[in-house]
Design an enzyme around this catalytic site. Sequence first.
Site, PDB file in Angstrom:
ATOM      1  N   LYS A  22      -7.243   8.272 -28.947  1.00  0.00           N
ATOM      2  CA  LYS A  22      -7.551   8.830 -27.619  1.00  0.00           C
ATOM      3  C   LYS A  22      -8.490  10.029 -27.732  1.00  0.00           C
ATOM      4  CE  LYS A  22      -4.570  11.794 -25.554  1.00  0.00           C
ATOM      5  NZ  LYS A  22      -5.206  13.026 -25.077  1.00  0.00           N
ATOM      6  N   ASN A  23      -8.128  10.989 -28.580  1.00  0.00           N
ATOM      7  CA  ASN A  23      -8.903  12.232 -28.611  1.00  0.00           C
ATOM      8  C   ASN A  23     -10.297  12.043 -29.208  1.00  0.00           C
ATOM      9  OD1 ASN A  23      -6.819  13.502 -27.390  1.00  0.00           O
ATOM     10  ND2 ASN A  23      -6.121  14.656 -29.186  1.00  0.00           N
ATOM     11  N   CYS A 116      -1.573  23.888 -17.988  1.00  0.00           N
ATOM     12  CA  CYS A 116      -0.969  22.570 -18.125  1.00  0.00           C
ATOM     13  C   CYS A 116       0.529  22.762 -18.279  1.00  0.00           C
ATOM     14  CB  CYS A 116      -1.559  21.811 -19.296  1.00  0.00           C
ATOM     15  SG  CYS A 116      -1.077  22.473 -20.868  1.00  0.00           S
ATOM     16  N   ARG A 121      -4.206  27.235 -20.815  1.00  0.00           N
ATOM     17  CA  ARG A 121      -5.045  26.753 -21.923  1.00  0.00           C
ATOM     18  C   ARG A 121      -6.468  27.201 -21.619  1.00  0.00           C
ATOM     19  NH1 ARG A 121      -3.564  20.575 -23.007  1.00  0.00           N
ATOM     20  NH2 ARG A 121      -5.025  20.793 -24.732  1.00  0.00           N
ATOM     21  N   ASP A 307       0.442  18.033 -31.830  1.00  0.00           N
ATOM     22  CA  ASP A 307       0.702  16.817 -31.049  1.00  0.00           C
ATOM     23  C   ASP A 307       1.820  15.960 -31.656  1.00  0.00           C
ATOM     24  OD1 ASP A 307      -1.187  17.518 -29.225  1.00  0.00           O
ATOM     25  OD2 ASP A 307      -2.723  16.102 -29.878  1.00  0.00           O
ATOM     26  N   ARG A 399      -1.082   7.890 -20.446  1.00  0.00           N
ATOM     27  CA  ARG A 399      -2.325   8.645 -20.697  1.00  0.00           C
ATOM     28  C   ARG A 399      -2.779   8.463 -22.133  1.00  0.00           C
ATOM     29  NH1 ARG A 399      -2.174  14.731 -19.562  1.00  0.00           N
ATOM     30  NH2 ARG A 399      -4.194  14.314 -20.508  1.00  0.00           N
TER      31      ARG A 399
HETATM   32  C1  UD1 Z   1      -7.177  19.232 -28.437  1.00  0.00           C
HETATM   33  C2  UD1 Z   1      -6.477  17.923 -28.214  1.00  0.00           C
HETATM   34  C3  UD1 Z   1      -4.988  18.146 -27.999  1.00  0.00           C
HETATM   35  C4  UD1 Z   1      -4.402  18.979 -29.143  1.00  0.00           C
HETATM   36  C5  UD1 Z   1      -5.208  20.239 -29.377  1.00  0.00           C
HETATM   37  C6  UD1 Z   1      -4.764  20.996 -30.605  1.00  0.00           C
HETATM   38  C7  UD1 Z   1      -8.185  16.554 -27.177  1.00  0.00           C
HETATM   39  C8  UD1 Z   1      -8.669  15.868 -25.971  1.00  0.00           C
HETATM   40  N1  UD1 Z   1      -7.067  17.295 -27.057  1.00  0.00           N
HETATM   41  O1  UD1 Z   1      -7.030  20.005 -27.257  1.00  0.00           O
HETATM   42  O2  UD1 Z   1      -4.347  16.865 -27.940  1.00  0.00           O
HETATM   43  O3  UD1 Z   1      -3.068  19.341 -28.814  1.00  0.00           O
HETATM   44  O4  UD1 Z   1      -6.604  19.908 -29.554  1.00  0.00           O
HETATM   45  O5  UD1 Z   1      -4.876  20.192 -31.734  1.00  0.00           O
HETATM   46  O6  UD1 Z   1      -8.756  16.417 -28.240  1.00  0.00           O
HETATM   47  N2  UD1 Z   1      -8.210  28.151 -27.231  1.00  0.00           N
HETATM   48  C9  UD1 Z   1      -8.652  29.365 -26.745  1.00  0.00           C
HETATM   49  N3  UD1 Z   1      -9.816  29.368 -26.027  1.00  0.00           N
HETATM   50  C10 UD1 Z   1     -10.548  28.235 -25.798  1.00  0.00           C
HETATM   51  C11 UD1 Z   1     -10.082  27.018 -26.310  1.00  0.00           C
HETATM   52  C12 UD1 Z   1      -8.895  27.010 -27.030  1.00  0.00           C
HETATM   53  O7  UD1 Z   1      -8.023  30.398 -26.932  1.00  0.00           O
HETATM   54  O8  UD1 Z   1     -11.602  28.328 -25.164  1.00  0.00           O
HETATM   55  C13 UD1 Z   1      -6.947  28.103 -28.012  1.00  0.00           C
HETATM   56  C14 UD1 Z   1      -5.861  27.269 -27.334  1.00  0.00           C
HETATM   57  O9  UD1 Z   1      -5.136  28.017 -26.364  1.00  0.00           O
HETATM   58  C15 UD1 Z   1      -5.017  26.852 -28.510  1.00  0.00           C
HETATM   59  C16 UD1 Z   1      -6.049  26.702 -29.641  1.00  0.00           C
HETATM   60  O10 UD1 Z   1      -7.197  27.406 -29.221  1.00  0.00           O
HETATM   61  O11 UD1 Z   1      -4.113  27.867 -28.855  1.00  0.00           O
HETATM   62  C17 UD1 Z   1      -6.430  25.274 -29.962  1.00  0.00           C
HETATM   63  O12 UD1 Z   1      -6.799  24.607 -28.776  1.00  0.00           O
HETATM   64  P1  UD1 Z   1      -7.919  23.479 -28.786  1.00  0.00           P
HETATM   65  O13 UD1 Z   1      -8.140  23.026 -30.178  1.00  0.00           O
HETATM   66  O14 UD1 Z   1      -9.106  23.991 -28.024  1.00  0.00           O
HETATM   67  O15 UD1 Z   1      -7.245  22.325 -27.940  1.00  0.00           O
HETATM   68  P2  UD1 Z   1      -7.972  21.270 -27.024  1.00  0.00           P
HETATM   69  O16 UD1 Z   1      -9.332  20.986 -27.499  1.00  0.00           O
HETATM   70  O17 UD1 Z   1      -7.784  21.669 -25.593  1.00  0.00           O
END
Ligand code: UD1
Length: 423
Positions: A22-23, A116, A121, A307, A399
């Site tokens: 999915k991701n 969420c 997030r 995850d 999903r």
């Molecule tokens: C992706 C995955 C999700 C997984 C997550 C962590 C997809 C579609 N989703 O989510 O399934 O749980 O990686 O492996 O691929 N953060 C910030 N600022 C930002 C962005 C992130 O502080 O602008 C922090 C988040 O709060 C979190 C960490 O960075 O603590 C990692 O998040 P991130 O890797 O960005 O997760 P997603 O890409 O949203």
Amino acid sequence: MDKFVIHGGKKLKGTVQASGAKNASLALMPATLLASGEYKLHNTPELRDVATMSRLLETMGLKIRRDDHTLTINSSSITSFEAPYEHVKKMRASIYVLGPLVGRFGQADVSLPGGCAWGPRPVNLHIEGLRKLGAEIEVEGGYIRARAKRLHGARIVFDVSSVGATGNVMMAAVLAQGTTVIDNAAMEPEIAALGHFLRAMGAKIDGVGTNHLEIEGVDALHPADCVTIPDRIETGTLLIAAALVGDRNASVRIERCSPSHMSAVTTKLEDVGAKLTLGKDFIEIVPPESIRPVNITTSIYSGFPTDMQAQWMALMSLAQGTSIITETIYSDRFMHVPELIRLGCNITVKDNIATVVGVHRLMGAKVMSTDLRASASLILAGLAAEGMTEVLRVYHLDRGYEQIERKLASLGAEIERASGEEF
Ligand code: UD1
């Protein structure tokens, strides 16, 4: 709203095939905004999130057709640069259109994803990264509004390793003028898959799969085809099902998976006492005689994935002793705990640490899905529980798990989807 009805205690054995990740799909699909033409994305899982991404891209003018597990995407006519709230609120990964739209068209209006089920997030790293590349970005009226002439290369060091921000900045930088260096980049296999796809489209990226990316911008890209990597979270979930309720005189074999992406989970399963055989694209597992308690701490790849945390908790609930689960990526991601407790689990949470005291048996009950992976943990616990478990609101599972009930039933589980009830 559909629910799953599970009669627990059935022993699992046999063979299932892993689906595409999915991701990875959610990153690959928006990458088609970067060059005009036709793409074929093979091994794309049939999931609600993939359908949501398709709808979003279609609102921008892309034409998308699904034949079995191949998506044919034609991006020859792009008519809108907006990702409206109605799509983004369904799926945070909608934000992946931001980077390609700014990089190629210098214009994007993307709704802010909001929080969420397990807390805020943020998307600050996406915005800061794109600003470094020269985009002017305002956040107003619930939208990220980005404008740019041609982006330029920059040096970006992420404070936190972020999957989404790395993907977005990478997609923007491939068409920028000059060289972009990203440090502390996400190394998750799904981001590496995006890097390989962008390279197949003509992008110049060094360091794919590492935390140091060097991207030399090019003037234009071209369409390409790709085969989506297997879903390591689905594979891990099925492995835990087998560890919990597998037949000790047989095995569960998962084919078309990617064992090399699974070490954090497979080594922990060995610590639990399961016997694993790893091939190039399959894993076989024989469950342990009794489940040994094993602590985990979630972390970025190649550590234990957040995850998989909820599913691990379901497994540890039946361990012969106490284990500690530390969540370092999303400190509030424990929505599944109260529902697991309804099934008889003994779990306490303090800050980002859960203490799981293994119990001898779980008892079936009605439980509520709250998010995707939490729902998976409830199914796992339901498979191990005595009697009937009803998992309500399974749209969360749809999903991200392709036909999970059919895969589990093909291994011998007694699980079926029931529809038509109001919850
Ligand atoms: C992706 C995955 C999700 C997984 C997550 C962590 C997809 C579609 N989703 O989510 O399934 O749980 O990686 O492996 O691929 N953060 C910030 N600022 C930002 C962005 C992130 O502080 O602008 C922090 C988040 O709060 C979190 C960490 O960075 O603590 C990692 O998040 P991130 O890797 O960005 O997760 P997603 O890409 O949203």
